[in-house]
Enzyme design. Structure first.
Site, PDB file in Angstrom:
ATOM      1  N   GLY A  17      14.046 -15.677 -13.334  1.00  0.00           N
ATOM      2  CA  GLY A  17      14.880 -14.531 -12.948  1.00  0.00           C
ATOM      3  C   GLY A  17      14.113 -13.337 -12.418  1.00  0.00           C
ATOM      4  O   GLY A  17      13.084 -13.464 -11.741  1.00  0.00           O
ATOM      5  N   ASP A  37       7.924 -14.704 -23.517  1.00  0.00           N
ATOM      6  CA  ASP A  37       9.255 -15.287 -23.269  1.00  0.00           C
ATOM      7  C   ASP A  37       9.487 -16.388 -24.294  1.00  0.00           C
ATOM      8  O   ASP A  37       8.523 -16.948 -24.834  1.00  0.00           O
ATOM      9  CB  ASP A  37       9.332 -15.851 -21.830  1.00  0.00           C
ATOM     10  CG  ASP A  37      10.772 -15.965 -21.319  1.00  0.00           C
ATOM     11  OD1 ASP A  37      11.610 -16.574 -22.006  1.00  0.00           O
ATOM     12  OD2 ASP A  37      11.052 -15.456 -20.217  1.00  0.00           O
ATOM     13  N   CYS A  58       7.076 -16.074 -27.240  1.00  0.00           N
ATOM     14  CA  CYS A  58       7.197 -14.919 -28.124  1.00  0.00           C
ATOM     15  C   CYS A  58       8.667 -14.524 -28.175  1.00  0.00           C
ATOM     16  O   CYS A  58       9.262 -14.251 -27.136  1.00  0.00           O
ATOM     17  CB  CYS A  58       6.335 -13.769 -27.568  1.00  0.00           C
ATOM     18  SG  CYS A  58       6.588 -12.183 -28.384  1.00  0.00           S
ATOM     19  N   ASP A  59       9.235 -14.521 -29.369  1.00  0.00           N
ATOM     20  CA  ASP A  59      10.615 -14.055 -29.517  1.00  0.00           C
ATOM     21  C   ASP A  59      10.570 -12.554 -29.735  1.00  0.00           C
ATOM     22  O   ASP A  59      10.145 -12.076 -30.796  1.00  0.00           O
ATOM     23  CB  ASP A  59      11.291 -14.757 -30.703  1.00  0.00           C
ATOM     24  CG  ASP A  59      12.784 -14.442 -30.751  1.00  0.00           C
ATOM     25  OD1 ASP A  59      13.188 -13.367 -30.249  1.00  0.00           O
ATOM     26  OD2 ASP A  59      13.538 -15.272 -31.290  1.00  0.00           O
ATOM     27  N   ASN A  86      11.618  -6.260 -19.619  1.00  0.00           N
ATOM     28  CA  ASN A  86      12.611  -6.889 -18.734  1.00  0.00           C
ATOM     29  C   ASN A  86      13.581  -7.811 -19.476  1.00  0.00           C
ATOM     30  O   ASN A  86      14.757  -7.856 -19.164  1.00  0.00           O
ATOM     31  CB  ASN A  86      11.859  -7.679 -17.655  1.00  0.00           C
ATOM     32  CG  ASN A  86      12.761  -8.656 -16.931  1.00  0.00           C
ATOM     33  OD1 ASN A  86      13.531  -8.282 -16.040  1.00  0.00           O
ATOM     34  ND2 ASN A  86      12.694  -9.924 -17.316  1.00  0.00           N
ATOM     35  N   SER A 136      20.821  -1.106 -16.264  1.00  0.00           N
ATOM     36  CA  SER A 136      21.823  -1.814 -15.466  1.00  0.00           C
ATOM     37  C   SER A 136      22.817  -0.836 -14.854  1.00  0.00           C
ATOM     38  O   SER A 136      23.259   0.114 -15.527  1.00  0.00           O
ATOM     39  CB  SER A 136      22.585  -2.807 -16.340  1.00  0.00           C
ATOM     40  OG  SER A 136      23.719  -3.276 -15.651  1.00  0.00           O
ATOM     41  N   TYR A 149      26.799  -5.169 -23.867  1.00  0.00           N
ATOM     42  CA  TYR A 149      25.657  -5.101 -22.943  1.00  0.00           C
ATOM     43  C   TYR A 149      25.384  -3.649 -22.547  1.00  0.00           C
ATOM     44  O   TYR A 149      24.240  -3.184 -22.559  1.00  0.00           O
ATOM     45  CB  TYR A 149      25.995  -5.976 -21.726  1.00  0.00           C
ATOM     46  CG  TYR A 149      24.963  -6.014 -20.629  1.00  0.00           C
ATOM     47  CD1 TYR A 149      23.833  -6.824 -20.738  1.00  0.00           C
ATOM     48  CD2 TYR A 149      25.118  -5.264 -19.465  1.00  0.00           C
ATOM     49  CE1 TYR A 149      22.892  -6.880 -19.722  1.00  0.00           C
ATOM     50  CE2 TYR A 149      24.191  -5.312 -18.447  1.00  0.00           C
ATOM     51  CZ  TYR A 149      23.081  -6.114 -18.574  1.00  0.00           C
ATOM     52  OH  TYR A 149      22.157  -6.155 -17.577  1.00  0.00           O
ATOM     53  N   LYS A 153      22.099  -1.335 -23.033  1.00  0.00           N
ATOM     54  CA  LYS A 153      21.399  -0.743 -21.884  1.00  0.00           C
ATOM     55  C   LYS A 153      21.409   0.783 -21.950  1.00  0.00           C
ATOM     56  O   LYS A 153      20.447   1.434 -21.535  1.00  0.00           O
ATOM     57  CB  LYS A 153      22.047  -1.223 -20.575  1.00  0.00           C
ATOM     58  CG  LYS A 153      21.745  -2.679 -20.235  1.00  0.00           C
ATOM     59  CD  LYS A 153      20.249  -2.914 -20.059  1.00  0.00           C
ATOM     60  CE  LYS A 153      19.934  -4.300 -19.531  1.00  0.00           C
ATOM     61  NZ  LYS A 153      18.493  -4.596 -19.586  1.00  0.00           N
TER      62      LYS A 153
HETATM   63  N1  LIG Z   1      20.276  -9.998 -12.521  1.00  0.00           N
HETATM   64  C1  LIG Z   1      20.811  -8.812 -12.284  1.00  0.00           C
HETATM   65  O1  LIG Z   1      21.446  -8.580 -11.248  1.00  0.00           O
HETATM   66  C2  LIG Z   1      20.684  -7.696 -13.294  1.00  0.00           C
HETATM   67  C3  LIG Z   1      21.473  -6.542 -13.126  1.00  0.00           C
HETATM   68  C4  LIG Z   1      21.297  -5.495 -14.015  1.00  0.00           C
HETATM   69  C5  LIG Z   1      20.334  -5.551 -15.012  1.00  0.00           C
HETATM   70  N2  LIG Z   1      19.581  -6.696 -15.140  1.00  0.00           N
HETATM   71  C6  LIG Z   1      18.571  -6.734 -16.203  1.00  0.00           C
HETATM   72  O2  LIG Z   1      17.347  -7.228 -15.682  1.00  0.00           O
HETATM   73  C7  LIG Z   1      16.672  -8.010 -16.669  1.00  0.00           C
HETATM   74  C8  LIG Z   1      16.427  -9.416 -16.141  1.00  0.00           C
HETATM   75  O3  LIG Z   1      17.662  -9.974 -15.720  1.00  0.00           O
HETATM   76  P1  LIG Z   1      17.793 -11.525 -15.343  1.00  0.00           P
HETATM   77  O4  LIG Z   1      19.073 -11.642 -14.593  1.00  0.00           O
HETATM   78  O5  LIG Z   1      16.534 -12.037 -14.742  1.00  0.00           O
HETATM   79  O6  LIG Z   1      17.972 -12.148 -16.804  1.00  0.00           O
HETATM   80  P2  LIG Z   1      17.750 -13.679 -17.239  1.00  0.00           P
HETATM   81  O7  LIG Z   1      18.731 -13.917 -18.345  1.00  0.00           O
HETATM   82  O8  LIG Z   1      17.798 -14.576 -16.047  1.00  0.00           O
HETATM   83  O9  LIG Z   1      16.273 -13.715 -17.805  1.00  0.00           O
HETATM   84  C9  LIG Z   1      15.960 -13.149 -19.047  1.00  0.00           C
HETATM   85  C10 LIG Z   1      14.654 -13.729 -19.551  1.00  0.00           C
HETATM   86  O10 LIG Z   1      14.474 -13.247 -20.884  1.00  0.00           O
HETATM   87  C11 LIG Z   1      14.100 -14.314 -21.710  1.00  0.00           C
HETATM   88  N3  LIG Z   1      14.526 -14.069 -23.085  1.00  0.00           N
HETATM   89  C12 LIG Z   1      15.778 -14.104 -23.585  1.00  0.00           C
HETATM   90  N4  LIG Z   1      15.774 -13.880 -24.903  1.00  0.00           N
HETATM   91  C13 LIG Z   1      14.476 -13.687 -25.262  1.00  0.00           C
HETATM   92  C14 LIG Z   1      13.821 -13.440 -26.489  1.00  0.00           C
HETATM   93  N5  LIG Z   1      14.499 -13.340 -27.642  1.00  0.00           N
HETATM   94  N6  LIG Z   1      12.473 -13.307 -26.479  1.00  0.00           N
HETATM   95  C15 LIG Z   1      11.772 -13.442 -25.325  1.00  0.00           C
HETATM   96  N7  LIG Z   1      12.340 -13.679 -24.132  1.00  0.00           N
HETATM   97  C16 LIG Z   1      13.685 -13.807 -24.102  1.00  0.00           C
HETATM   98  C17 LIG Z   1      14.794 -15.537 -21.122  1.00  0.00           C
HETATM   99  O11 LIG Z   1      14.189 -16.763 -21.540  1.00  0.00           O
HETATM  100  C18 LIG Z   1      14.661 -15.258 -19.629  1.00  0.00           C
HETATM  101  O12 LIG Z   1      13.450 -15.786 -19.106  1.00  0.00           O
HETATM  102  C19 LIG Z   1      17.570  -7.971 -17.908  1.00  0.00           C
HETATM  103  O13 LIG Z   1      17.182  -6.907 -18.749  1.00  0.00           O
HETATM  104  C20 LIG Z   1      18.943  -7.693 -17.327  1.00  0.00           C
HETATM  105  O14 LIG Z   1      19.827  -7.112 -18.252  1.00  0.00           O
HETATM  106  C21 LIG Z   1      19.730  -7.769 -14.316  1.00  0.00           C
END
Ligand SMILES: NC(=O)c1ccc[n+]([C@@H]2O[C@H](COP(=O)([O-])OP(=O)(O)OC[C@H]3O[C@@H](n4cnc5c(N)ncnc54)[C@H](O)[C@@H]3O)[C@@H](O)[C@H]2O)c1
Length: 246
Positions: A17, A37, A58-59, A86, A136, A149, A153
């Site tokens: 992502g 991750d 890493c959680d 992120n 967000s 959410y 945020k």
């Molecule tokens: N995609 C968008 O358009 C969008 C819009 C607004 C905000 N965001 C924010 O951007 C960031 C990334 O978004 P995304 O769409 O790539 O999200 P995603 O869900 O695709 O990726 C999130 C990543 O976090 C990891 N993750 C989840 N739980 C975890 C944990 N407990 N420990 C470690 N890692 C963990 C997942 O394995 C994944 O690789 C997020 O904070 C999201 O809220 C995204």
């Protein structure tokens, strides 16, 4: 231009992502990148090499795992210059149906993990460090089913501003980014709501989805680099104008 040559960056949730794009942009700007991750980031190691990338399972909900991860990064790369909070988990749920688990997941992967990482990295960031948190645009547009959410945020927004004030004198800048990218998780949410993505794209000022590396990642490189040394406490919306579609 390698504006981040020899810098060390932590990016949470960069196995895929938006985070993956951020990690690629930071590495292409010269930084060494450490990824925390719950999913393996083997693809990034294969692409960039293990001299540049350290990836650990890493959680981020567990402060002991966060502290151990930061210790490993410092042992391997010497310090931490840039922290990108992120990762975040949790789907969209109507407020009336929100479970304790939904609330805990959003809060623990959002503001709690952000605080854990900022606290653990602080001693290394003093004297020039950069923090970039992911917010967000939904905090502004306040769309239905996003309440948990948005709560998480909005807490991250407060952390960003308050830490920018508290840590400015320590030489640390703290900023945020609102992205718009069709990551796998975002695509899965849009599939549950047919027509919603088309509707957003029709109304966006710049009618396309963002590119994780070239749009969001490059904005992170700016905030992490020398050109942004006088920028703190602010949020950059890199979302084609989505944040003011309310
Ligand atoms: N995609 C968008 O358009 C969008 C819009 C607004 C905000 N965001 C924010 O951007 C960031 C990334 O978004 P995304 O769409 O790539 O999200 P995603 O869900 O695709 O990726 C999130 C990543 O976090 C990891 N993750 C989840 N739980 C975890 C944990 N407990 N420990 C470690 N890692 C963990 C997942 O394995 C994944 O690789 C997020 O904070 C999201 O809220 C995204």
């Amino acid at each position: 231009m390698q504006t981040l040559k020899d810098k060390v960056a932590i990016v949470t949730g960069a196995a895929g992502g938006v985070g993956r794009g951020i990690a690629l942009a930071l590495a292409h700007a010269g930084a060494r990148v450490a990824i925390a991750d719950v999913e393996p980031a083997d693809g990034l190691i294969a692409e960039l090499g293990d001299e540049t990338v350290l990836a650990e399972i890493c959680d981020i909900r567990d402060s002991a795992q966060v502290n151990a991860f930061v210790d490993k990064v410092v042992a391997r790369f010497g310090t931490v210059d840039i922290l990108v909070n992120n990762a975040m988990a949790g789907g969209l749920v109507p407020l009336s149906e929100t479970s304790d688990r939904d609330i805990e997941l959003a809060m623990n992967t959002g503001p709690m993990a952000t605080l854990y990482f900022m606290r653990a990295c602080y001693p290394h960031l003093v004297g020039g460090g950069r923090i970039i948190n992911l917010r967000s645009g939904s905090e502004v547009t306040a769309v239905p089913n996003f309440v948990t959410y948005i709560a998480a945020k909005s807490a991250i927004a407060g952390i960003t501003r308050a830490a920018a004030r508290e840590w400015g004198r320590s030489g640390i800048t703290v900023n945020a980014i609102c992205p718009f990218v069709l990551s796998d998780s975002a695509a899965a949410e849009f599939e549950k709501h047919p027509g919603q993505l088309d509707n957003i794209l029709t109304n966006l000022s710049i009618p396309r989805v963002g590119d994780a590396e070239n749009d969001i990642g490059r904005a992170v490189v700016y905030l992490a680099g020398p050109d942004a040394s006088y920028v703190t406490g602010t949020t950059l919306s890199v979302d084609g104008g989505a944040a003011f579609m309310a």
